[in-house]
Write a protein that holds these residues in place. Structure first.
Motif, mmCIF file in Angstrom:
data_model
loop_
_atom_site.group_PDB
_atom_site.id
_atom_site.type_symbol
_atom_site.label_atom_id
_atom_site.label_comp_id
_atom_site.label_asym_id
_atom_site.label_seq_id
_atom_site.Cartn_x
_atom_site.Cartn_y
_atom_site.Cartn_z
ATOM 1 N N ARG A 68 42.313 42.482 54.403
ATOM 2 C CA ARG A 68 41.378 42.698 53.189
ATOM 3 C C ARG A 68 40.621 41.235 52.951
ATOM 4 O O ARG A 68 41.041 40.293 52.973
ATOM 5 N N GLY A 69 39.721 41.658 52.132
ATOM 6 C CA GLY A 69 38.855 40.396 51.623
ATOM 7 C C GLY A 69 39.579 39.793 50.273
ATOM 8 O O GLY A 69 40.209 40.563 49.684
ATOM 9 N N VAL A 70 39.454 38.595 50.165
ATOM 10 C CA VAL A 70 39.725 37.820 48.879
ATOM 11 C C VAL A 70 38.701 37.105 48.260
ATOM 12 O O VAL A 70 37.917 36.552 49.093
ATOM 13 N N GLY A 71 38.670 36.730 47.139
ATOM 14 C CA GLY A 71 37.821 36.021 46.329
ATOM 15 C C GLY A 71 38.513 35.378 45.105
ATOM 16 O O GLY A 71 39.753 35.475 44.743
ATOM 17 N N PHE A 72 37.646 35.021 44.205
ATOM 18 C CA PHE A 72 38.245 34.497 42.948
ATOM 19 C C PHE A 72 37.434 34.855 41.666
ATOM 20 O O PHE A 72 36.363 35.233 41.662
ATOM 21 N N ALA A 73 38.734 35.386 40.728
ATOM 22 C CA ALA A 73 38.318 35.690 39.328
ATOM 23 C C ALA A 73 38.917 35.338 38.227
ATOM 24 O O ALA A 73 40.128 34.372 38.593
ATOM 25 N N ASN A 74 38.519 35.500 36.943
ATOM 26 C CA ASN A 74 39.599 35.057 36.167
ATOM 27 C C ASN A 74 39.961 36.354 35.701
ATOM 28 O O ASN A 74 39.586 37.180 35.630
ATOM 29 N N ILE A 75 41.534 36.357 35.243
ATOM 30 C CA ILE A 75 42.180 37.354 35.139
ATOM 31 C C ILE A 75 42.820 37.188 33.675
ATOM 32 O O ILE A 75 43.504 36.063 33.328
ATOM 33 N N TYR A 76 42.633 38.034 32.708
ATOM 34 C CA TYR A 76 43.118 38.240 31.573
ATOM 35 C C TYR A 76 44.328 39.345 31.294
ATOM 36 O O TYR A 76 44.243 40.160 31.582
ATOM 37 N N THR A 77 45.633 38.962 30.718
ATOM 38 C CA THR A 77 46.522 39.993 30.354
ATOM 39 C C THR A 77 47.323 39.178 29.292
ATOM 40 O O THR A 77 47.717 37.975 29.249
ATOM 41 N N GLU A 78 47.979 40.107 28.476
ATOM 42 C CA GLU A 78 48.926 39.637 27.450
ATOM 43 C C GLU A 78 48.597 38.428 26.620
ATOM 44 O O GLU A 78 49.395 37.447 26.660
ATOM 45 N N GLY A 79 47.294 38.255 26.305
ATOM 46 C CA GLY A 79 46.815 37.173 25.459
ATOM 47 C C GLY A 79 46.945 35.781 26.201
ATOM 48 O O GLY A 79 46.688 34.789 25.466
ATOM 49 N N THR A 80 46.809 35.645 27.335
ATOM 50 C CA THR A 80 46.422 34.463 28.374
ATOM 51 C C THR A 80 45.734 34.609 29.524
ATOM 52 O O THR A 80 45.122 36.194 29.741
ATOM 53 N N SER A 81 44.913 33.835 29.816
ATOM 54 C CA SER A 81 43.958 34.116 31.210
ATOM 55 C C SER A 81 44.467 32.846 32.291
ATOM 56 O O SER A 81 45.029 31.961 31.893
ATOM 57 N N THR A 82 43.928 33.270 33.519
ATOM 58 C CA THR A 82 43.968 32.193 34.486
ATOM 59 C C THR A 82 42.765 32.527 35.633
ATOM 60 O O THR A 82 42.509 33.663 35.674
ATOM 61 N N PRO A 83 42.070 31.301 36.243
ATOM 62 C CA PRO A 83 41.486 31.640 37.269
ATOM 63 C C PRO A 83 42.239 31.914 38.444
ATOM 64 O O PRO A 83 43.363 31.224 38.616
ATOM 65 N N ASP A 84 42.083 32.828 39.244
ATOM 66 C CA ASP A 84 42.910 33.016 40.592
ATOM 67 C C ASP A 84 42.204 33.735 41.564
ATOM 68 O O ASP A 84 41.107 34.291 41.488
#
Length: 102
Positions: A68-84
């Motif tokens: 599978r291809g992989v890339g980078f995104a910002n992910i938000y959940t439950e009041g917090t976020s992370t680049p991943d």
């Protein structure tokens, strides 16, 4: 005897790191600590303008080897976020919030 464990689910939002402010929300995402990365449907990631950076080989729970291809995104959940790192999930793949993102 072990009882069947419940499946935990949550909602997440995805954002292109270079195009802040436009988020796409996904509901009913399985929280899977057995998956290192977060798996998001390819059409969702592509609609944000994201493209795979490289291809990675994965072994599924039933022992199959898939790429599978992989890339980078910002992910938000439950009041917090992370680049991943996100996996460009193909048709038939589960949508997962992985351990790295958690």
């Amino acid at each position: 005897m072990l009882e069947e464990m419940g499946i935990l689910r949550t909602s997440i939002s995805i954002e292109h790191p270079a195009r802040r402010g436009t988020l796409l929300e996904l509901s009913d995402v399985i929280i899977d600590t057995g998956s290192e990365y977060t798996w998001v449907p390819r059409p969702v990631l592509e609609s944000l303008g994201l493209t795979p950076e490289r291809v990675v080989e994965f072994v599924t729970t039933d022992g199959r080897q898939i790429e599978r291809g992989v890339g980078f995104a910002n992910i938000y959940t439950e009041g917090t976020s992370t680049p991943d790192i996100v996996v460009f999930a193909e048709s038939g793949d589960l949508v997962l919030l992985g351990a790295h993102t958690l």
